[in-house]
Structures are given as structure tokens and as C-alpha cells.
Design a protein around this motif. Sequence first.
Motif, PDB file in Angstrom:
ATOM      1  N   MET A 247       4.681  10.849  26.074  1.00 10.87           N
ATOM      2  CA  MET A 247       5.877  10.365  27.494  1.00 10.87           C
ATOM      3  C   MET A 247       6.817  11.458  27.278  1.00 10.87           C
ATOM      4  SD  MET A 247       8.421   8.239  27.726  1.00 10.87           S
ATOM      5  CE  MET A 247       9.073   7.616  26.895  1.00 10.87           C
ATOM      6  N   THR A 248       7.128  11.765  26.223  1.00 12.73           N
ATOM      7  CA  THR A 248       8.760  12.704  26.283  1.00 12.73           C
ATOM      8  C   THR A 248       8.874  13.792  27.311  1.00 12.73           C
ATOM      9  OG1 THR A 248      10.358  11.709  24.528  1.00 12.73           O
ATOM     10  CG2 THR A 248      10.474  13.618  25.312  1.00 12.73           C
ATOM     11  N   ARG A 249       7.444  14.322  26.621  1.00 15.06           N
ATOM     12  CA  ARG A 249       7.218  15.691  27.696  1.00 15.06           C
ATOM     13  C   ARG A 249       6.702  15.625  29.269  1.00 15.06           C
ATOM     14  NH1 ARG A 249       2.920  20.062  25.198  1.00 15.06           N
ATOM     15  NH2 ARG A 249       2.432  21.679  26.154  1.00 15.06           N
ATOM     16  N   TYR A 250       5.954  14.378  29.052  1.00 11.80           N
ATOM     17  CA  TYR A 250       5.469  14.055  30.949  1.00 11.80           C
ATOM     18  C   TYR A 250       6.786  14.207  31.890  1.00 11.80           C
ATOM     19  CZ  TYR A 250       2.632  11.645  34.253  1.00 11.80           C
ATOM     20  OH  TYR A 250       2.042  12.006  35.836  1.00 11.80           O
ATOM     21  N   VAL A 251       8.050  12.916  31.584  1.00 14.06           N
ATOM     22  CA  VAL A 251       8.766  12.546  32.352  1.00 14.06           C
ATOM     23  C   VAL A 251      10.065  14.143  32.570  1.00 14.06           C
ATOM     24  CG1 VAL A 251       8.454  10.187  31.309  1.00 14.06           C
ATOM     25  CG2 VAL A 251      10.425  11.565  29.864  1.00 14.06           C
ATOM     26  N   CYS A 252       9.369  14.942  32.046  1.00 17.59           N
ATOM     27  CA  CYS A 252      10.569  16.164  32.171  1.00 17.59           C
ATOM     28  C   CYS A 252       9.254  17.099  33.105  1.00 17.59           C
ATOM     29  CB  CYS A 252      10.598  16.646  30.702  1.00 17.59           C
ATOM     30  SG  CYS A 252      11.536  16.113  29.788  1.00 17.59           S
ATOM     31  N   HIS A 277       6.155   0.495  36.565  1.00 16.13           N
ATOM     32  CA  HIS A 277       6.669   1.301  34.992  1.00 16.13           C
ATOM     33  C   HIS A 277       6.488   1.902  34.510  1.00 16.13           C
ATOM     34  CE1 HIS A 277       6.586  -3.036  35.061  1.00 16.13           C
ATOM     35  NE2 HIS A 277       5.224  -3.380  35.947  1.00 16.13           N
ATOM     36  N   VAL A 278       5.842   3.728  35.365  1.00 15.14           N
ATOM     37  CA  VAL A 278       5.741   4.903  35.094  1.00 15.14           C
ATOM     38  C   VAL A 278       7.413   5.298  35.600  1.00 15.14           C
ATOM     39  CG1 VAL A 278       4.695   6.905  34.979  1.00 15.14           C
ATOM     40  CG2 VAL A 278       3.266   4.700  35.342  1.00 15.14           C
ATOM     41  N   ALA A 283      13.609   7.585  34.884  1.00 17.82           N
ATOM     42  CA  ALA A 283      15.090   7.429  35.199  1.00 17.82           C
ATOM     43  C   ALA A 283      15.744   7.142  34.036  1.00 17.82           C
ATOM     44  CB  ALA A 283      14.960   6.042  36.461  1.00 17.82           C
ATOM     45  N   ALA A 284      15.025   6.234  32.924  1.00 17.47           N
ATOM     46  CA  ALA A 284      16.105   5.629  31.986  1.00 17.47           C
ATOM     47  C   ALA A 284      16.064   7.358  30.691  1.00 17.47           C
ATOM     48  CB  ALA A 284      14.564   5.179  30.970  1.00 17.47           C
ATOM     49  N   ASN A 285      15.098   8.328  31.262  1.00 15.87           N
ATOM     50  CA  ASN A 285      15.190   9.706  30.264  1.00 15.87           C
ATOM     51  C   ASN A 285      17.022  10.070  29.749  1.00 15.87           C
ATOM     52  OD1 ASN A 285      14.605  12.097  28.583  1.00 15.87           O
ATOM     53  ND2 ASN A 285      13.774  12.877  29.933  1.00 15.87           N
ATOM     54  N   GLN A 286      17.278  10.074  29.031  1.00 16.88           N
ATOM     55  CA  GLN A 286      18.742  10.536  28.763  1.00 16.88           C
ATOM     56  C   GLN A 286      19.122  11.963  28.491  1.00 16.88           C
ATOM     57  OE1 GLN A 286      21.157   8.561  28.865  1.00 16.88           O
ATOM     58  NE2 GLN A 286      19.153   7.251  29.409  1.00 16.88           N
ATOM     59  N   ASP A 322      14.452  -4.348  34.660  1.00 12.40           N
ATOM     60  CA  ASP A 322      14.219  -2.996  35.084  1.00 12.40           C
ATOM     61  C   ASP A 322      14.567  -1.609  35.880  1.00 12.40           C
ATOM     62  OD1 ASP A 322      13.114  -3.192  32.007  1.00 12.40           O
ATOM     63  OD2 ASP A 322      10.915  -3.250  33.393  1.00 12.40           O
ATOM     64  N   LYS A 323      14.671  -2.851  37.147  1.00 16.14           N
ATOM     65  CA  LYS A 323      14.678  -2.363  38.217  1.00 16.14           C
ATOM     66  C   LYS A 323      15.769  -1.821  38.560  1.00 16.14           C
ATOM     67  CE  LYS A 323      14.483  -4.632  42.394  1.00 16.14           C
ATOM     68  NZ  LYS A 323      14.672  -5.877  43.611  1.00 16.14           N
ATOM     69  N   ALA A 324      16.755  -3.053  38.204  1.00 13.79           N
ATOM     70  CA  ALA A 324      18.533  -2.707  38.137  1.00 13.79           C
ATOM     71  C   ALA A 324      19.275  -1.726  37.457  1.00 13.79           C
ATOM     72  CB  ALA A 324      19.414  -4.175  37.996  1.00 13.79           C
ATOM     73  N   GLN A 325      18.207  -1.371  36.833  1.00 13.45           N
ATOM     74  CA  GLN A 325      18.816  -0.429  35.303  1.00 13.45           C
ATOM     75  C   GLN A 325      18.440   0.784  35.595  1.00 13.45           C
ATOM     76  OE1 GLN A 325      20.488  -0.772  32.675  1.00 13.45           O
ATOM     77  NE2 GLN A 325      20.388   1.229  32.147  1.00 13.45           N
ATOM     78  N   VAL A 326      16.955   0.736  36.931  1.00 11.26           N
ATOM     79  CA  VAL A 326      17.245   1.922  37.323  1.00 11.26           C
ATOM     80  C   VAL A 326      17.923   2.485  38.711  1.00 11.26           C
ATOM     81  CG1 VAL A 326      14.720   2.853  38.935  1.00 11.26           C
ATOM     82  CG2 VAL A 326      14.111   1.778  36.292  1.00 11.26           C
ATOM     83  N   VAL A 327      18.052   1.498  38.999  1.00  9.44           N
ATOM     84  CA  VAL A 327      18.984   1.520  39.725  1.00  9.44           C
ATOM     85  C   VAL A 327      20.005   2.369  39.498  1.00  9.44           C
ATOM     86  CG1 VAL A 327      20.286   0.137  42.055  1.00  9.44           C
ATOM     87  CG2 VAL A 327      17.565  -0.511  41.963  1.00  9.44           C
ATOM     88  N   LYS A 328      20.729   1.291  39.000  1.00  7.90           N
ATOM     89  CA  LYS A 328      22.034   2.057  37.861  1.00  7.90           C
ATOM     90  C   LYS A 328      22.047   3.813  37.551  1.00  7.90           C
ATOM     91  CE  LYS A 328      24.946   0.509  34.245  1.00  7.90           C
ATOM     92  NZ  LYS A 328      24.772   0.104  33.008  1.00  7.90           N
ATOM     93  N   GLU A 329      21.089   3.690  37.133  1.00  6.98           N
ATOM     94  CA  GLU A 329      20.623   5.260  36.414  1.00  6.98           C
ATOM     95  C   GLU A 329      20.709   6.053  37.507  1.00  6.98           C
ATOM     96  OE1 GLU A 329      20.378   6.300  33.726  1.00  6.98           O
ATOM     97  OE2 GLU A 329      20.392   4.833  32.176  1.00  6.98           O
ATOM     98  N   ILE A 330      19.539   5.537  38.826  1.00  6.81           N
ATOM     99  CA  ILE A 330      19.984   6.401  39.964  1.00  6.81           C
ATOM    100  C   ILE A 330      21.954   6.973  40.461  1.00  6.81           C
ATOM    101  CG2 ILE A 330      18.686   7.002  42.103  1.00  6.81           C
ATOM    102  CD1 ILE A 330      16.377   6.046  40.868  1.00  6.81           C
TER     103      ILE A 330
END
Length: 339
Positions: A247-252, A277-278, A283-286, A322-330
Motif C-alpha cells: 500500500m505504501t508503495r502504491y500511494v507514492c 476508499h483508495v 491523502a492520508a500518506n504523511q 473519512d471524507k472530512a479528514q481527506v478534505v482537511k489533508e488536501i
Amino acid sequence: MKGLFKSKPKTPADLVRQTRDILIYVDRNLNTRETKREEKMAELNKLIRELKQILYGNSETEPVSDACAKLTQEFFKENTLRLLIICLPKLNLEARKDATQVVANLQRQQVQSRLIACDYLEANKDLMDILVSGYETDMALHYSAMLRECIRHQSVARYVLESDHMKKFFDYIQLPNFDIAADAAATFKELLTRHKSTVAEFLSKNYDWFFAEYNSKLLESTNYITRRQAVKLLGDILLDRSNSAVMTRYVCSRDNLRILMNLLRESSKSIQVEAFHVFKLFAANQNKPPDIVGILVANRSKLLRLFADFKLDKEDEQFEADKAQVVKEIAALEPKDLP
């Protein structure tokens, strides 16, 4: 007087031996007269039905564990399974169905606390080659039902995952026959979700070619059902803890992000939701690479607009969180200097 000469009922082992003898006859395809051949086939159909009845019971009786164990032991003593698989095309439709159910049930039968089907298949892995290639024949749905039961055994699933057959599934899933394509998708999912440690190892070792095929042939397929199933399965794979390295590799990857953003814009709500969901993993990747940040910043206003109107038909607190968190991150992203 007649009753005195009744033949002794056949034991489970007798039934298996008689089945094996006729399968050998059928396999050799001896040039015997048609009537004799028909008699043999009728007898074989009856024997397979009786084997099924011992394993499953019937409307009046439950299966007897001792009889099941004896049947199983005899079945794997010699090559009855191989013969049954090879001769399946020569059976009539009813006998094929019964044979498929017999093979399926035998994968779960224990003899002295051992799944002896697993031992047999480990020594005869080439049988999986016949079952997987069955997707290219009119035996597809029978062989695939057998295959899904056989890959309950981890060592057998590993063999299929590591074989060249895995590449063929990307084509089987897109076969024009809907039933066979859907069945291939079910087997593909089973292979990629049942045995966690084996799947994680397979994906790590085969990451490049596997996801190149997955993206181009499934996620970017012109077929709506293929795209929907593929993005759902992708979420199941990446969100599984055992696949965290994958997963870590995929989201990079910017290519992966581009595909997911296109899926978010689909008119189908179910594809949008599965894609979200993917996407939330990106977005969550720090430790987002600069080019991923660049893409998200460049498309920030479009993404925020999309999520503002993005609602499920039924209220779902987890989805909203989850959506609120994604919006916040972006919203909080700052462009990074590209190397």
C-alpha cells in the motif's frame, strides 16, 4: 428365497475403487461397442452420485463422518482425483455437477485430523494447470469451482499465484461470456485475499508487472463491471494490514493517483465510493512525494468541490469522518519543491 442372496452393500472404499476402474476405462477410450460404453457411463454416473450422497447426506440422513473419512482415504490413495478431472469432459452434465461437488467436499474432509487432499495436491500441482486452463474450455465453470476449493490450501494457492497462470486472469476476467468472466473475477479475488501472508509476499515480489496489468486492463477497462469490481478489490487489498508495504508503495505513484482521480469522476456512485476508499490512502500518506503533492495542490479546488457534494445514499458516520479528514489533508497541503 430371493432375499437370501442379496448382495452385500458396497463400502465407501468399494465405491471409490469401482469409480476408479471405470474412469480408467473411460480415459483409455477403448474401442468397445457403443452399448457397453453406454452401460459403463451410466454405471459411472450412478457411482459418482453415490459418492456425493455419502459426503453430503440426503434429505433423510446426515453424512456419517467415518464413512466420509474412509471414502476420502481411498480417493487419495491412488489417482482417482486426477482421473476424475481428466475425464470430466466425457461425463454428462448431471455427472459433471456431482463430480464437481465431490471434489469440492473432499478438500475439507479430514482423515486422522489431516486434510489429506492438501498432501495429494502438493504432490500433483500440475492438476492446477488443468483447472486454471479450464477457463479456456467449455468446462470453465466446473473446473473453476474445483479450483476455488483447492486453493483453500495455502501451498496450492501459492503455486497458482507464482505460476504464469496469474497473468492469464487479467484476460479471463474480460472474456465476452459474462458468467465465465464473473467466475474468473471471483477466483482472482479469492487468490488475492484468502491467504494473507502468501498474498503479501506475492504482491511484494511481483509488484511492477502485477499493478501495471491491474491498472491498464482492469481499472482502465472500458467495461463498467470490470472497473467496479477492480476498484473494490484494490481497496480490499490495500486496506489489509498484511499488505501495508505494498500500500505504501502504491500511494507514492503519480500514475496510480491519476487513475484513482479519474475513477472519482465516474458517473457511477458505486465506483466513486470504492475509488474514494483508495484515494483516501493517498491523502492520508504523511510522506507524500513532491509530485503527488503537486497533483493534489493543482487539483485542490476541483477535489474540494467534488467532496462537498459527495454523499452516500444512507447515512454513514465512518464515511463522513473519512471524507472530512481527506478534505482537511488536501486543504492544508503546501507545494513541495520538486527535485
